[in-house]
Design a protein around this motif. Structure first.
Motif, PDB file in Angstrom:
ATOM      1  N   GLN A  27       0.821  -1.218   0.000  1.00  0.00           N
ATOM      2  CA  GLN A  27       0.000   0.000   0.000  1.00  0.00           C
ATOM      3  C   GLN A  27       0.855   1.269   0.000  1.00  0.00           C
ATOM      4  O   GLN A  27       0.463   2.284  -0.563  1.00  0.00           O
ATOM      5  N   GLY A  28       2.012   1.222   0.673  1.00  0.00           N
ATOM      6  CA  GLY A  28       2.838   2.409   0.771  1.00  0.00           C
ATOM      7  C   GLY A  28       3.911   2.253   1.821  1.00  0.00           C
ATOM      8  O   GLY A  28       4.123   1.169   2.378  1.00  0.00           O
ATOM      9  N   PHE A  46       2.857   8.557   6.315  1.00  0.00           N
ATOM     10  CA  PHE A  46       2.554   7.543   5.313  1.00  0.00           C
ATOM     11  C   PHE A  46       2.605   8.160   3.929  1.00  0.00           C
ATOM     12  O   PHE A  46       2.091   9.257   3.703  1.00  0.00           O
ATOM     13  N   THR A  47       3.258   7.458   3.009  1.00  0.00           N
ATOM     14  CA  THR A  47       3.259   7.848   1.603  1.00  0.00           C
ATOM     15  C   THR A  47       2.831   6.647   0.778  1.00  0.00           C
ATOM     16  O   THR A  47       3.421   5.566   0.893  1.00  0.00           O
ATOM     17  N   SER A  48       1.807   6.822  -0.040  1.00  0.00           N
ATOM     18  CA  SER A  48       1.259   5.709  -0.794  1.00  0.00           C
ATOM     19  C   SER A  48       2.158   5.342  -1.975  1.00  0.00           C
ATOM     20  O   SER A  48       2.962   6.159  -2.450  1.00  0.00           O
ATOM     21  N   ARG A  50       1.980   3.416  -5.917  1.00  0.00           N
ATOM     22  CA  ARG A  50       1.066   3.017  -6.986  1.00  0.00           C
ATOM     23  C   ARG A  50       0.993   1.488  -7.050  1.00  0.00           C
ATOM     24  O   ARG A  50       1.944   0.792  -6.675  1.00  0.00           O
ATOM     25  N   SER A 381      -3.561  10.400   6.162  1.00  0.00           N
ATOM     26  CA  SER A 381      -3.588   9.783   4.839  1.00  0.00           C
ATOM     27  C   SER A 381      -3.391   8.272   4.886  1.00  0.00           C
ATOM     28  O   SER A 381      -3.547   7.604   3.868  1.00  0.00           O
ATOM     29  N   MET A 382      -3.062   7.729   6.048  1.00  0.00           N
ATOM     30  CA  MET A 382      -2.750   6.313   6.151  1.00  0.00           C
ATOM     31  C   MET A 382      -4.012   5.476   6.209  1.00  0.00           C
ATOM     32  O   MET A 382      -4.916   5.747   6.993  1.00  0.00           O
ATOM     33  N   PRO A 383      -4.100   4.428   5.384  1.00  0.00           N
ATOM     34  CA  PRO A 383      -5.238   3.514   5.519  1.00  0.00           C
ATOM     35  C   PRO A 383      -5.261   2.909   6.910  1.00  0.00           C
ATOM     36  O   PRO A 383      -4.208   2.604   7.474  1.00  0.00           O
TER      37      PRO A 383
END
Length: 396
Positions: A27-28, A46-48, A50, A381-383
């Motif tokens: 996911q990231g 968190f950084t996603s 692709r 931003s983190m799932p």
């Protein structure tokens, strides 16, 4: 301070881990830093990534293009890192194998023990082990047997992850598979069933106090319906193993993964998926054990034992060699006997155990996040559900 599950404690100057941790997931990239107290909330970022940027497995490349992963790592770490550049690195479960190995005897010195481990692993693993990164930990030892947990990563795969860390401007210290890092969050007083999920794999682990009884990782199908069915079966069989081992159901199912406990509860309660599995009649073919069988290389990863210290997967002191392997056992359970029943996140609900075709015994189970989402101060931003790995790495 809370007495936690201590499979991989930092108990010496050599193994004290930095207060900075980073996990690379499908996911990231998740980064976390702890200011001081081990039980204080971590600062997280968190950084996603692709889809397709990370393809974890035992064969390189795991990173078809390293540049976006390096960029995501740098971005996440810059938000939390402060002045420290060394970090604990958490890699996907699929990038490592974890096994429990029994020996008649094992030398005390790592330089003497590692050749024995390598010889044994040649018969169990589907990749070259002579230059693989190997960490091991003696779990139990008496006059008749030495039980160890062994973590192995192919050298080219480990090099990929460590190179990404260095290119992002940081130094990799301890390297841990994701679920092993998560287990440091489990209180040592609990008997726990942990399910750790990513889009690529699912790992089930069972702890009893400071013992690890089961550690098993499976690839997940890409199709949503097949994936949901596999998750249901993993939970069903893990519950069966738990009850068979401890003569009681788990107090809770602790979840790590996208969507948090509510998402796993939704999958477990999905009747359309349940209806496809023929509970009570089918055998899914999953194997369970406290150890693997030399004659049948395992398709899963597992570990068990008492808490002692494990080095990181950075294996600069590891030596090749060969000696006679010990013996292992493997048990087998029929998940067709068990019905996963109903689950609900955060509150007691009904689970079920199908005892043959004629009777059903009901139990109570909770599905909870291993790391409560609201208490972590996670980046918005983190799932939800992804923090346990970095929190566990910082808790050691």
């Amino acid at each position: 301070m809370l007495n936690r599950f201590r499979l991989f404690p930092s108990t010496s100057a050599i193994t004290v881990r930095p207060r900075l941790a980073c996990e690379i997931t499908v996911q990231g990239v998740i980064a976390a830093r702890q200011e001081s107290d081990l039980d204080s909330a971590a600062i997280t970022a968190f950084t996603s990534l692709r889809p397709g940027a990370l393809m974890p497995g035992l064969a390189a490349p795991n990173m078809p293009d390293r540049a976006p992963i390096v960029s995501a790592m740098r971005q996440a770490l810059e938000e939390v890192a402060g002045r420290g550049r060394q970090l604990s690195l958490i890699i996907p479960d699929l990038a490592a194998r974890v096994l429990l190995l029994d020996f008649d005897t094992l030398p005390e010195r790592a330089a003497d023990a590692l050749p024995i481990l390598r010889f044994r692993l040649r018969k169990l693993l589907p990749f070259e082990v002579d230059d693989a990164a190997i960490s091991y930990q003696i779990l139990h030892q008496d006059s008749q047997q030495v039980r160890t947990v062994v973590a192995v990563t192919p050298r080219p795969v480990l090099n990929e992850y460590e190179t990404a860390v260095r290119e992002a401007g940081y130094l990799p210290g301890a390297v841990l598979p994701s679920t092993l890092a998560c287990l440091a969050v489990v209180p040592a007083s609990d008997n726990a069933l942990v399910v750790s999920c990513s889009s690529a794999s699912v790992t089930s682990a069972i702890t009893r106090g400071n013992e690890l009884l089961l550690y098993r990782t499976l690839d997940l199908p890409r199709a949503e319906q097949e994936r949901a069915l596999e998750l249901q079966q993993v939970v069903t069989v893990a519950m069966a193993y738990f009850e068979d081992s401890m003569a009681a159901p788990p107090d809770a199912l602790l979840y790590v993964g996208p969507g948090g406990a509510s998402e796993l509860s939704r999958i477990l309660n999905d009747d359309s998926v349940n209806g496809a599995s023929s509970h009570g009649n089918s055998t899914y073919g999953h194997s369970y054990a406290s150890a693997a069988n030399d004659d049948e290389p395992p398709s899963y990863r597992q570990a068990a034992g008492d808490p002692v210290e494990l080095d990181s997967l950075n294996s600069g002191s590891l030596d090749p060699g060969s000696l006679d392997p010990g013996s292992l056992d493997r048990g087998r359970y029929d998940p067709g006997r068990y019905d996963a029943g109903e689950y609900e996140a955060g509150s007691p609900v009904t689970g079920g155990v199908l005892d043959g075709p004629s009777g059903v015994t009901r139990t109570t189970i909770q599905v909870r996040d291993l790391v409560p989402i609201a208490s972590t101060g996670a980046a918005t931003s983190m799932p939800p559900g992804l923090l346990a790995g970095v929190v566990g790495a910082l808790a050691n």
